[in-house]
Design a protein around this motif. Structure first.
Motif, mmCIF file in Angstrom:
data_model
loop_
_atom_site.group_PDB
_atom_site.id
_atom_site.type_symbol
_atom_site.label_atom_id
_atom_site.label_comp_id
_atom_site.label_asym_id
_atom_site.label_seq_id
_atom_site.Cartn_x
_atom_site.Cartn_y
_atom_site.Cartn_z
ATOM 1 N N SER A 166 0.859 -1.175 0.000
ATOM 2 C CA SER A 166 0.000 0.000 0.000
ATOM 3 C C SER A 166 0.899 1.230 0.000
ATOM 4 C CB SER A 166 -0.913 0.008 1.227
ATOM 5 O OG SER A 166 -1.679 1.199 1.273
ATOM 6 N N VAL A 167 0.619 2.162 -0.890
ATOM 7 C CA VAL A 167 1.354 3.427 -0.917
ATOM 8 C C VAL A 167 0.339 4.549 -0.898
ATOM 9 C CG1 VAL A 167 3.395 2.566 -2.118
ATOM 10 C CG2 VAL A 167 1.448 3.374 -3.444
ATOM 11 N N SER A 168 0.787 5.681 -0.416
ATOM 12 C CA SER A 168 -0.119 6.825 -0.336
ATOM 13 C C SER A 168 0.679 8.102 -0.505
ATOM 14 C CB SER A 168 -0.875 6.834 0.997
ATOM 15 O OG SER A 168 0.029 7.068 2.071
ATOM 16 N N ALA A 169 0.001 9.096 -0.936
ATOM 17 C CA ALA A 169 0.576 10.428 -1.067
ATOM 18 C C ALA A 169 -0.520 11.431 -0.744
ATOM 19 C CB ALA A 169 1.131 10.674 -2.471
ATOM 20 N N SER A 170 -0.121 12.487 -0.067
ATOM 21 C CA SER A 170 -1.087 13.478 0.392
ATOM 22 C C SER A 170 -0.707 14.859 -0.088
ATOM 23 C CB SER A 170 -1.171 13.474 1.927
ATOM 24 O OG SER A 170 -1.610 12.228 2.407
ATOM 25 N N ALA A 171 -1.698 15.687 -0.216
ATOM 26 C CA ALA A 171 -1.495 17.091 -0.570
ATOM 27 C C ALA A 171 -2.575 17.903 0.117
ATOM 28 C CB ALA A 171 -1.537 17.308 -2.080
ATOM 29 N N VAL A 172 -2.215 19.112 0.423
ATOM 30 C CA VAL A 172 -3.120 20.003 1.146
ATOM 31 C C VAL A 172 -3.837 20.911 0.151
ATOM 32 C CG1 VAL A 172 -3.256 21.885 2.826
ATOM 33 C CG2 VAL A 172 -1.761 19.931 3.251
ATOM 34 N N LEU A 173 -5.127 21.037 0.329
ATOM 35 C CA LEU A 173 -5.925 22.007 -0.436
ATOM 36 C C LEU A 173 -6.267 23.168 0.483
ATOM 37 C CD1 LEU A 173 -7.594 22.957 -2.862
ATOM 38 C CD2 LEU A 173 -9.503 21.598 -1.975
ATOM 39 N N THR A 174 -5.847 24.334 0.076
ATOM 40 C CA THR A 174 -6.176 25.542 0.825
ATOM 41 C C THR A 174 -7.171 26.348 0.005
ATOM 42 O OG1 THR A 174 -3.988 25.594 1.863
ATOM 43 C CG2 THR A 174 -5.263 27.628 1.883
ATOM 44 N N VAL A 175 -8.342 26.534 0.567
ATOM 45 C CA VAL A 175 -9.390 27.314 -0.103
ATOM 46 C C VAL A 175 -9.312 28.741 0.418
ATOM 47 C CG1 VAL A 175 -11.858 27.522 -0.561
ATOM 48 C CG2 VAL A 175 -10.824 25.269 -0.293
ATOM 49 N N VAL A 176 -9.065 29.643 -0.489
ATOM 50 C CA VAL A 176 -8.926 31.043 -0.100
ATOM 51 C C VAL A 176 -10.105 31.828 -0.647
ATOM 52 C CG1 VAL A 176 -6.413 30.942 0.016
ATOM 53 C CG2 VAL A 176 -7.498 31.552 -2.122
ATOM 54 N N ALA A 177 -10.390 32.914 0.010
ATOM 55 C CA ALA A 177 -11.486 33.791 -0.414
ATOM 56 C C ALA A 177 -11.242 35.158 0.200
ATOM 57 C CB ALA A 177 -12.841 33.228 0.023
ATOM 58 N N ARG A 178 -12.052 36.080 -0.226
ATOM 59 C CA ARG A 178 -11.992 37.391 0.396
ATOM 60 C C ARG A 178 -12.341 37.248 1.876
ATOM 61 N NH1 ARG A 178 -15.835 41.211 -2.936
ATOM 62 N NH2 ARG A 178 -17.230 39.481 -2.521
ATOM 63 N N PRO A 179 -11.755 38.072 2.710
ATOM 64 C CA PRO A 179 -12.046 37.933 4.150
ATOM 65 C C PRO A 179 -13.490 38.245 4.470
ATOM 66 C CG PRO A 179 -10.753 39.912 3.719
ATOM 67 C CD PRO A 179 -10.825 39.177 2.420
ATOM 68 N N ASN A 180 -13.933 37.676 5.575
ATOM 69 C CA ASN A 180 -15.245 38.053 6.098
ATOM 70 C C ASN A 180 -15.166 39.463 6.673
ATOM 71 O OD1 ASN A 180 -16.069 35.539 5.385
ATOM 72 N ND2 ASN A 180 -16.142 34.717 7.453
ATOM 73 N N PRO A 181 -16.292 40.192 6.679
ATOM 74 C CA PRO A 181 -16.239 41.578 7.160
ATOM 75 C C PRO A 181 -15.945 41.640 8.660
ATOM 76 C CG PRO A 181 -18.501 40.918 6.703
ATOM 77 C CD PRO A 181 -17.632 39.831 6.173
ATOM 78 N N PRO A 182 -15.224 42.670 9.092
ATOM 79 C CA PRO A 182 -15.027 42.882 10.531
ATOM 80 C C PRO A 182 -16.370 43.101 11.229
ATOM 81 C CG PRO A 182 -13.507 44.213 9.232
ATOM 82 C CD PRO A 182 -14.513 43.666 8.274
ATOM 83 N N PHE A 183 -16.363 42.962 12.538
ATOM 84 C CA PHE A 183 -17.603 43.133 13.296
ATOM 85 C C PHE A 183 -17.272 43.744 14.650
ATOM 86 C CE2 PHE A 183 -15.982 38.891 13.893
ATOM 87 C CZ PHE A 183 -16.074 38.661 15.258
ATOM 88 N N ASP A 184 -18.324 44.025 15.404
ATOM 89 C CA ASP A 184 -18.215 44.618 16.751
ATOM 90 C C ASP A 184 -17.387 45.903 16.718
ATOM 91 O OD1 ASP A 184 -19.789 42.737 17.861
ATOM 92 O OD2 ASP A 184 -18.239 41.702 18.997
ATOM 93 N N LEU A 185 -17.779 46.849 15.855
ATOM 94 C CA LEU A 185 -17.096 48.145 15.827
ATOM 95 C C LEU A 185 -17.448 48.931 17.087
ATOM 96 C CD1 LEU A 185 -16.839 47.260 12.825
ATOM 97 C CD2 LEU A 185 -17.044 49.674 12.221
ATOM 98 N N GLU A 186 -16.445 49.542 17.685
ATOM 99 C CA GLU A 186 -16.660 50.268 18.938
ATOM 100 C C GLU A 186 -15.908 51.590 18.886
ATOM 101 O OE1 GLU A 186 -16.218 49.592 23.782
ATOM 102 O OE2 GLU A 186 -15.367 48.137 22.373
ATOM 103 N N LEU A 187 -16.587 52.657 19.298
ATOM 104 C CA LEU A 187 -15.991 53.991 19.372
ATOM 105 C C LEU A 187 -15.686 54.312 20.830
ATOM 106 C CD1 LEU A 187 -18.305 55.968 16.896
ATOM 107 C CD2 LEU A 187 -16.037 55.030 16.448
ATOM 108 N N THR A 188 -14.449 54.716 21.101
ATOM 109 C CA THR A 188 -14.043 55.091 22.453
ATOM 110 C C THR A 188 -13.174 56.337 22.372
ATOM 111 O OG1 THR A 188 -12.132 53.598 22.302
ATOM 112 C CG2 THR A 188 -14.132 52.721 23.331
ATOM 113 N N GLY A 189 -12.935 56.942 23.529
ATOM 114 C CA GLY A 189 -12.049 58.112 23.596
ATOM 115 C C GLY A 189 -12.539 59.264 22.751
ATOM 116 N N GLN A 190 -13.856 59.568 22.836
ATOM 117 C CA GLN A 190 -14.421 60.625 22.005
ATOM 118 C C GLN A 190 -13.897 61.995 22.431
ATOM 119 O OE1 GLN A 190 -16.111 58.130 23.355
ATOM 120 N NE2 GLN A 190 -17.640 57.267 21.957
ATOM 121 N N LEU A 191 -13.283 62.706 21.479
ATOM 122 C CA LEU A 191 -12.833 64.085 21.674
ATOM 123 C C LEU A 191 -13.396 64.933 20.545
ATOM 124 C CD1 LEU A 191 -9.087 63.393 22.605
ATOM 125 C CD2 LEU A 191 -10.988 63.862 24.177
#
Length: 1178
Positions: free
Chosen positions: A613-638
């Motif tokens: 029995s012989v085997s060989a492996s390879a990695v598949l990397t699925v890439v895409a645009r990033p998911n949007p950031p979340f939990d925006l918070e405003l602090t230190g208001q001047l």
């Protein structure tokens, strides 16, 4: 990234070999042998009280053994208990609980004995205990009222079950309570709070106990916790006590760590070898302490150490005596630390060093049974014979007990027995059965005859020769039927009879013979070995990076032995491929369609045959645009800045390179998002500069190599206060649109630049270099203001200042503008022309005074046109050409002029309003140049020795023609050129008769015109003189006569006979005149005249302006091509085809232009006439 692994037959063969070593000790079942226990229940056997109890005991022997049981050390008579039965031909007990029996009644210690005439084997002591899952005892639980920041322990105290239950905490909705560094469950099931917070207040803390053996869950009554903040606690105390000063209004105080469990500074822990060591430390403190573990005087064992429960639990698997020592847990926060030392001692239940093994002896032989075990403390070794302590067992003169060894000397058949070795200490025991079987048996080979072994090349081959005999036979191996005995380093001979070929090759294939012999006899057996080619993956899958929704393919091309049938299996992350139609498995590949994120992982191609029995492996990397950031918070208001933070979304296997921050001004431009700034992908906070009077909302976009994410949800809005404008309008200009006005323009401020309501502009102006006051006006939010009644084209100082309801912007800078322009008043003077050559002239002029320009001086325009050609004396349509010279230039070049022509020009000054008056016209002439080619060349009236040439004047004489030059040369039948003849012809001639020419000859002619400057381009033509007229007429007269036709047939017959004779002579190697003539003249045809009109075709070659060299010829292409001397006009100024540098120098490209006109002569014929054909035979 790719990895490969190969599983060959060597590993499987090694396992087979080990099995064979064990089986070699087995006595064939057709021979007498003592009992051997083959299967038994575990020592500690917890049973389900709702199901029948099955206590296993299986054994083999010859004769078949009988079975008996003891319970709690005394004989267990199963015949007297109707609920207990024993399986046929087995010692396994079945206790019927499901038909009325009670499991509790059968608790106890059971032991099985298997006995025949050669001895007795016993099982382990099997402790039977039914599992228990008792209910929680009812108790009254008081609510827990605790101050914010204090520690808290909620006790579970589950009922004692068998086995112990699994503890977990949930709420009334059966949701697990969240745990963290601050709140966690201990090993005993209690829930610990390092410090409580107001959100810990709830009434449904419920401890659950799950008893896996009975699949039941018990729950404790809910526990209530109420957390008081300091403010609410002071209010409560103040309402009930008159003196509140003892509490005061103290805030939540931070505390350094203290250990909640274990208590004190030290403790001890005993664990058994091979078990899992679990050490626990839980601390109180505010802020929540962090736990760290160390081993005093050593390192925590690598690869066996794990941290659980937020590092509060230290886990070491497979502990040994070397793991004994002091383990320190350290709890630390910003205020200090606390520690606890746990002294760990690793004890050991007995474990085997050498377990006793069955012993087969022949009468008179010697042997030993060895029983060696270790443990902490060191175990005691005791021997039993047939289940009876050896001290009270029947005596056997052949045996002698020496501690952990029994020595046998000169055994006899009556010495057969089963011996038990017991190794025990306070933590457990080991029991092993080993028989002594005294037999006298000739050799026998247990391996089937002609057994076929197949192995892969370059891997070990293990050929089995399982045998038995007493005394123990000697084994020898041979290759082939008559081969010699196998010896040497290339073979390994195992004690169980197996022959090992460490590295089998293709030539190892063949028949091998095993011979077993002892004093009672000899036997042999043959086996076959086949060595196969290994299976290989010659094209392995490769690391792939693919974008989401794309298509990817992994290759797996194999090479294998032709006699083996391979099967290919694809795995994803060491598991089967998903049941999805997007996965297409081909013969040599795996294709994934419409790739999604869940397809990310490692793909393995496994090729199996019956041998490898012989085997060989390879990695598949699925890439895409990033998911949007979340939990925006405003602090230190001047007023002018704010801090924005966010949490990045999933980067989808492509690192985030940067974040783009955009803002929306809900006050001035709602719904429109503007770029604010961007930060590196490692940053999740940014300080943003703000403008006054803007209602800000922010959003963040993540960017990776694949693209930009969707924008995040907008942040909360933040409205900044109004303020004076920070800046003034940009791009302020003053340009008059009329001679008496000044138009002041500017770029208005954008909405957020206004800094407040009521945006207006203060526009100020005054004439430059005049001692005037500023004139100002305030206008609404516009971008233009017109000042009327100004002098023509005078400079003004201008400034525009922004203001709003709160005040003015800073003082603006001044700019210089001009009132409106008017047309220039005067023309340039002293215009001079210098003719450089026949196509180029240079013009000079004096600049006009700047005051008369009355505007921005843009340059000068030169108008020039051709009046007439001096050679033709005929006027044509006047086309004026214009060249513009930028700036204050005083000269310019006029390109593209026609030679020998009369021109006029004038010059005008130009400003932003338009052109001024023209200077007086200046006349100049261009000198002569070389002429163009004659407009046509026709050759007519061919005779035997003459040709008539006619030509037309050049289209562009470019001067006074002085003469024509005619050159001609003959062309023979092989297209070779003869001598060149040149003739000068007066300029007033338009035709010429050439005489004394050869008849029936082609001539090539070259014709051009000359001026005093030189020769122009030439035109070429070809023509042919005719044959003798009498011959031509006879040909016409006799061609229809019968005698002539007969003569021609006779000539044809004669030629045919001649050709046959020549062919025969040629085959004999001879030569003949016709052949020589054919070799000398490959193409004897000449070009005849056309029979329709008697004229000759004209010939021209646009590239052939010189007489042809001897031996070359250019054929006619039906047209006469001539060189046109008209030069294309590439203007030296800003005209259609050119432009000037700042100094007026020309930077365009001047090139000649060629024109093609159709020839007026007729086409030359290339087909041979009958007369010419006959002439070729002369």
């Amino acid at each position: 990234m790719m990895k490969k692994k190969s599983i060959s037959a060597s590993k499987a063969s090694l396992v087979l070999f080990l099995c064979q070593m064990i089986s070699a000790l087995d006595v064939p079942l057709d021979l007498s042998q003592p009992p051997t226990i083959t299967q038994q229940s575990p020592k500690d056997y917890i049973v389900d009280p709702r199901e029948n109890i099955v206590i296993q005991c299986e054994a083999k022997g010859k004769p078949p053994p009988s079975f008996s049981w003891t319970r709690n050390g005394t004989h267990f008579d199963i015949d007297k208990d109707a609920q207990v039965t024993m399986k046929p031909n087995s010692g396994t007990l079945v206790i019927n609980i499901m038909n009325g029996g009670k499991a509790e009644a059968y608790e106890g210690v059971y032991q099985c004995t298997a006995r025949n005439e050669r001895g007795a084997a016993i099982s382990n002591n099997i402790v039977i205990r039914p599992s228990r899952s008792p209910l929680w005892t009812k108790e009254k639980l008081e609510p827990n009222q605790v101050r914010e920041g204090d520690s808290l322990v909620l006790h579970c105290r589950p009922p004692v079950g068998l086995p112990p239950p699994i503890i977990f905490w949930m709420d009334n909705a059966f949701q697990r309570l969240p745990q963290s560094e601050r709140v966690s469950q201990s090993l005993n099931g209690d829930l610990y709070f390092s410090n409580v917070q107001p959100e810990d207040t709830r009434e449904d803390y419920i401890c659950y106990a799950r008893f896996n053996h009975t699949q039941t869950i018990q729950q404790k009554q809910p526990i209530s916790v109420k957390v008081f903040s300091m403010d609410s606690l002071n209010d409560t105390i103040a309402a009930n006590l008159s003196d509140t000063g003892i509490y005061g209004a103290k805030p939540v105080t931070e505390r350094q760590p203290t250990l909640l469990t274990p208590t004190g500074s030290t403790s001890t822990k005993v664990e058994l070898r091979g078990n899992v060591l679990l050490l626990e430390c839980i601390a109180a403190g505010l802020p929540t302490p962090v736990i760290r573990w160390i081993k005093e005087g050593g390192e925590l064992p690598a690869n066996r150490t794990f941290f659980e429960n937020f590092k509060k639990t230290l886990k070491i698997i497979d502990v040994s005596e070397a793991d004994s020592g002091n383990y320190k847990c350290i709890a630390r926060n910003v205020l200090g630390s606390a520690h606890h030392v746990i002294s760990v001692t690793v004890k050991a239940a007995p474990y085997w060093i050498t377990a006793p093994r069955n012993l087969v002896l022949s009468p008179g032989e010697d042997g030993t049974l060895i029983c060696r075990a270790n443990g902490n403390p060191k175990p005691d070794i005791s021997w039993l014979a047939n289940g009876v302590p050896i001290a009270i067992a029947p005596e056997d003169p052949s045996r002698k007990v020496d501690g952990d060894t029994i020595i046998f000397s000169h055994v006899q058949e009556r010495s057969s027995a089963v011996y038990q070795c017991n190794a025990s200490n306070e933590y457990g025991y080991l029991l092993a059965n080993a028989f002594v079987n005294v037999l006298a048996e000739p050799p026998r080979i247990l391996t089937p005859a002609n057994k076929l072994y197949q192995v892969i090349a370059d891997s070990p081959a293990l050929l089995d020769c399982a045998y038995f005999g007493s005394p123990k036979p000697e084994i020898e191996w041979f290759k082939g039927v008559k081969g010699s005995i196998l010896r040497g380093n290339e073979y390994i001979f195992h004690d169980n009879g197996t022959l090992e070929i460490p590295v089998a090759q293709k030539d190892s294939t063949g028949t091998y013979t095993c011979v077993a012999r002892n004093e009672l006899g000899k036997i042999q057996n043959e086996v076959q070995l086949e060595v196969k080619d290994p299976t290989m993956i010659i094209k392995q899958p490769e690391y792939k990076v693919i974008q989401r929704y794309g298509q990817v393919s992994f290759e797996c091309i194999i090479k294998h032995d032709s006699t083996l049938l391979p099967t290919v299996i694809w795995l994803k992350d060491n598991d089967e491929l998903p049941d999805d139609e997007r996965f297409l498995v081909g013969k040599d590949n795996l294709t994934i369609m419409n790739v999604t994120d869940k397809d990310d992982g490692t793909y393995t191609c496994i090729v199996n045959t019956t041998l490898d029995s012989v085997s060989a492996s390879a990695v598949l990397t699925v890439v895409a645009r990033p998911n949007p950031p979340f939990d925006l918070e405003l602090t230190g208001q001047l007023e002018r800045s704010i801090e924005l933070s966010w949490i990045p979304g999933d980067e989808n296997n492509s690192p985030i390179t940067n974040f783009v921050i955009e803002y929306e001004d809900g006050l001035h431009e709602p719904g429109v998002w503007h770029y604010q700034t961007e930060v590196p992908g490692t940053q999740t906070t940014v300080q943003l500069k703000l403008s006054p009077y803007v209602n800000y909302s922010f959003r963040v976009i993540a960017v990776n190599e694949i693209g930009r994410s969707q924008p995040s949800e907008p942040s909360e809005q933040y409205l900044t206060k109004s303020a004076n404008p920070d800046e003034n309008p940009s791009n302020v200009q003053g340009i008059g649109s009329e001679p008496d006005n000044l138009v002041i323009t500017w770029e208005s401020l954008k909405g957020f630049q206004s800094n407040g309501p009521g945006l207006q502009y203060k526009v100020s102006w005054r004439q430059k270099d005049v001692d005037d006051e500023w004139t100002s006006v305030i206008v609404a939010n516009v971008s233009k203001y017109i000042v009327s009644g100004t002098p023509t084209f005078v400079p003004y100082e201008i400034k525009v200042q922004a203001l709003n309801d709160l005040g003015y912007a800073p003082e603006p800078s001044e700019v210089i503008g001009h009132s409106g322009e008017d047309l220039p008043m005067v023309a340039p003077g002293n215009v001079q022309v210098h003719v450089i050559n026949s196509t180029l002239a240079k013009v000079h002029w004096d600049p006009v005074p700047l005051k008369t320009v009355r505007g921005h001086l843009q340059g000068y325009k030169v108008y020039y046109w051709k009046v007439q050609s001096l050679s033709r004396r005929s006027r044509r349509h006047v086309e004026k050409k214009i060249l513009t010279f930028r700036g204050n230039k005083t000269f310019g070049m006029l390109p593209g002029l026609e030679p020998y022509s009369s021109y006029k020009l004038n010059v005008r000054v130009v400003n932003g309003k338009g052109e001024g008056p023209a200077s007086p016209d200046k006349v100049f002439r261009t000198p002569e140049g070389v002429p163009s080619s004659p407009s046509f060349l026709k050759i007519t009236n061919p005779t035997l020795d003459s040709l008539t040439l006619e030509w037309g004047l050049p289209t562009h004489p470019n001067g006074v023609l002085t003469s024509y030059t005619l050159k001609f040369q003959p062309i023979n039948n092989t297209h070779e050129l003869g001598p060149l003849v040149e003739i000068r012809i007066p300029a007033n001639e338009s035709s010429l008769i050439l005489k004394n020419l050869n008849y029936s000859t082609r001539y090539k002619f070259y014709f051009n015109a000359q001026t005093s400057v030189g020769s122009g381009s030439q035109i070429t033509e070809e023509a042919v003189t005719i044959m003798d007229e009498a011959m031509a007429s006879r040909q016409v007269d006799i061609a229809t006569q019968g005698w002539f036709i007969g003569l021609m047939c006779a000539v044809a017959l004669l030629i045919l006979i001649l050709l046959i004779v020549c062919f025969i002579r040629r085959n004999k190697g001879g030569k003949y005149p016709v052949k020589e003539k054919e070799d000398a003249h490959a193409d004897p045809e000449i070009q005849p005249m056309k029979e329709d009109d008697g004229t000759f075709g004209e010939y021209s070659d646009a590239e052939d302006h010189k007489p042809l060299k001897k031996g070359s010829r250019t054929p006619s292409d039906r047209t006469v091509k001539k060189e046109d001397s008209d030069d294309s006009l590439v203007d030296y100024g800003e005209g259609v085809n050119g432009q000037f540098n700042e100094d007026g120098s020309f930077i365009g490209q001047y090139s000649g232009k060629k024109e093609k006109e159709p020839a007026e002569g007729n086409e030359s014929s290339e087909a041979p006439s009958p007369v010419n054909a006959m002439n070729s035979f002369v």
